[in-house]
Design an enzyme around this catalytic site. Sequence first.
Site, PDB file in Angstrom:
ATOM      1  N   ASP A 319       0.819  -1.223   0.000  1.00 57.15           N
ATOM      2  CA  ASP A 319       0.000   0.000   0.000  1.00 57.15           C
ATOM      3  C   ASP A 319       0.850   1.270   0.000  1.00 57.15           C
ATOM      4  O   ASP A 319       0.314   2.376  -0.088  1.00 57.15           O
ATOM      5  CB  ASP A 319      -0.907   0.022   1.243  1.00 57.15           C
ATOM      6  CG  ASP A 319      -2.017  -1.024   1.128  1.00 57.15           C
ATOM      7  OD1 ASP A 319      -2.340  -1.441  -0.001  1.00 57.15           O
ATOM      8  OD2 ASP A 319      -2.558  -1.415   2.178  1.00 57.15           O
ATOM      9  N   ARG A 350      -2.642   2.120  -9.687  1.00 57.19           N
ATOM     10  CA  ARG A 350      -1.644   2.992  -9.032  1.00 57.19           C
ATOM     11  C   ARG A 350      -0.358   3.139  -9.848  1.00 57.19           C
ATOM     12  O   ARG A 350       0.415   4.060  -9.594  1.00 57.19           O
ATOM     13  CB  ARG A 350      -1.335   2.487  -7.618  1.00 57.19           C
ATOM     14  CG  ARG A 350      -2.479   2.761  -6.677  1.00 57.19           C
ATOM     15  CD  ARG A 350      -2.214   2.376  -5.248  1.00 57.19           C
ATOM     16  NE  ARG A 350      -3.333   2.827  -4.425  1.00 57.19           N
ATOM     17  CZ  ARG A 350      -3.626   2.348  -3.228  1.00 57.19           C
ATOM     18  NH1 ARG A 350      -2.882   1.405  -2.692  1.00 57.19           N
ATOM     19  NH2 ARG A 350      -4.659   2.824  -2.561  1.00 57.19           N
TER      20      ARG A 350
HETATM   21  C1  S3P Z   1      -5.329  -5.597   3.217  1.00 60.10           C
HETATM   22  C2  S3P Z   1      -4.578  -6.318   2.331  1.00 60.10           C
HETATM   23  C3  S3P Z   1      -3.944  -5.728   1.127  1.00 60.10           C
HETATM   24  C4  S3P Z   1      -3.914  -4.219   1.192  1.00 60.10           C
HETATM   25  C5  S3P Z   1      -5.210  -3.639   1.669  1.00 60.10           C
HETATM   26  C6  S3P Z   1      -5.546  -4.150   3.060  1.00 60.10           C
HETATM   27  C7  S3P Z   1      -5.918  -6.278   4.378  1.00 60.10           C
HETATM   28  O1  S3P Z   1      -4.680  -6.124  -0.022  1.00 60.10           O
HETATM   29  O2  S3P Z   1      -3.594  -3.668  -0.071  1.00 60.10           O
HETATM   30  O3  S3P Z   1      -5.138  -2.219   1.714  1.00 60.10           O
HETATM   31  O4  S3P Z   1      -6.377  -5.597   5.318  1.00 60.10           O
HETATM   32  O5  S3P Z   1      -5.924  -7.517   4.380  1.00 60.10           O
HETATM   33  P1  S3P Z   1      -4.368  -7.477  -0.823  1.00 60.10           P
HETATM   34  O6  S3P Z   1      -4.726  -8.604   0.038  1.00 60.10           O
HETATM   35  O7  S3P Z   1      -5.243  -7.396  -2.047  1.00 60.10           O
HETATM   36  O8  S3P Z   1      -2.910  -7.411  -1.174  1.00 60.10           O
END
Ligand code: S3P
Length: 436
Positions: A319, A350
């Site tokens: 992120d 992004r």
């Molecule tokens: C998150 C996992 C991530 C992250 C998101 C929050 C989470 O996504 O980008 O902002 O809380 O499990 P991905 O599992 O798609 O990588």
Amino acid sequence: MSASVTYRAAPGGRLGGRVRVPGDKSISHRSIMLGALAEGVTDVSGFLEGEDCLATLEAFRIMGVKIERPEPERVVIHGAGMRGLRTPHKPLDLGNSGTSMRLLCGLLAGQPFSATLIGDASLSRRPMKRVIEPLTLMGVRVEASPDGTAPLIIHGNTELHGIDYVMPVASAQVKSALLLAGLYAQGRTCVSEPAPTRDHTERMLQGFGYPIARHGNTVCVQGGGKLRAMRIRVPADISSAAFFMVGASIAEGSDIVLEHVGVNPTRIGVINILRLMGANIELLNERTAGGEPVADVRVRSARLHGVFIPAEQVPLAIDEFPALFIAAACAEGETVLQGAHELRVKESDRIQVMADGLDALGIAARPTPDGMVIQGGAFSGGEVDSHGDHRIAMAFAMAALRAGAPVTIRDCANVNTSFPGFAGRARSAGLGIQQV
Ligand code: S3P
């Protein structure tokens, strides 16, 4: 939601003082979900009152869970037990929040009712097959649009069965969805990840007294157990602190302390990558709070240099790339990111949106299918469009610290999804930002 929020950030300045950014988004979502399924009263402090987590909270209220908000950043959840959720009488609107939608798919898979999940335009474009396919293997039926996006209808099945699943992408949301479904499944559900991803679900399940087994890159739960309510102190979100880490690193004369930041090893890619680039970051008062490692993070300005970002750091900083790209733009030489195709399916694309914004501010950035090549240079000032992506808006706000002229950022209303009060907190730390 209105798209009319614009940031204007004055060029120059430096960051200083002590800042506490709001609570961790991932942990806040999970506190509501597990608290709702637990027996007893779960008391959460430091809860992130951003729109994403409030969407999760509202979804559980609609499913009959009593949730009180006695004071700012505090939430008290009267657990309904594993079988206590009620049929939602209307669609659950999850706004911009991918975490809410994907984790709820798993949690709702084992319920004795059907539920409809909807979201905003961005969430309605995001890929959901990554959770639908393995959940279907467990026995649930999910209706989605032909391209596998929301609106979704989850037809819960009380006879789910456990699976062994090897995830094709390193995703904590997919892992968490399957573990939540696994709580309801007969037998054991095991998920293997191609690279380590954030482990807040596993830690919190254990905190709620639910046994988890880990072997190497595989985590397993046995269905049929119970959760016991607990007290949760949510640390400040490292993903929100990241903007200040980058801002302080690039703005000469900066010296800032970010208080009580969650420094879970599965989240600290941003610190590791900034340090590789030459950043001056110290972790002070390292401690554990509520099962999560926490520290105060001191960041002083430094001369950054371009790096080849190590592949294993990518999921640990997934992120934080909008902020890291701003650091790369201010670094001497070239920074190369590869293996980050996931960035194309976040709240915005992004890779493309950051490349366009960097270009608008006079930085040579070449997008690639799974990353970016950035030549360090000087920001000219100008106007960028965040495409409604909170993290892109906040990243470009910090770019102004090194710009030659004001930076205007359009479409910033969604900053409220993860960091309500960002402009005020950034201003008190020294950024000349106005919200218009
Ligand atoms: C998150 C996992 C991530 C992250 C998101 C929050 C989470 O996504 O980008 O902002 O809380 O499990 P991905 O599992 O798609 O990588």
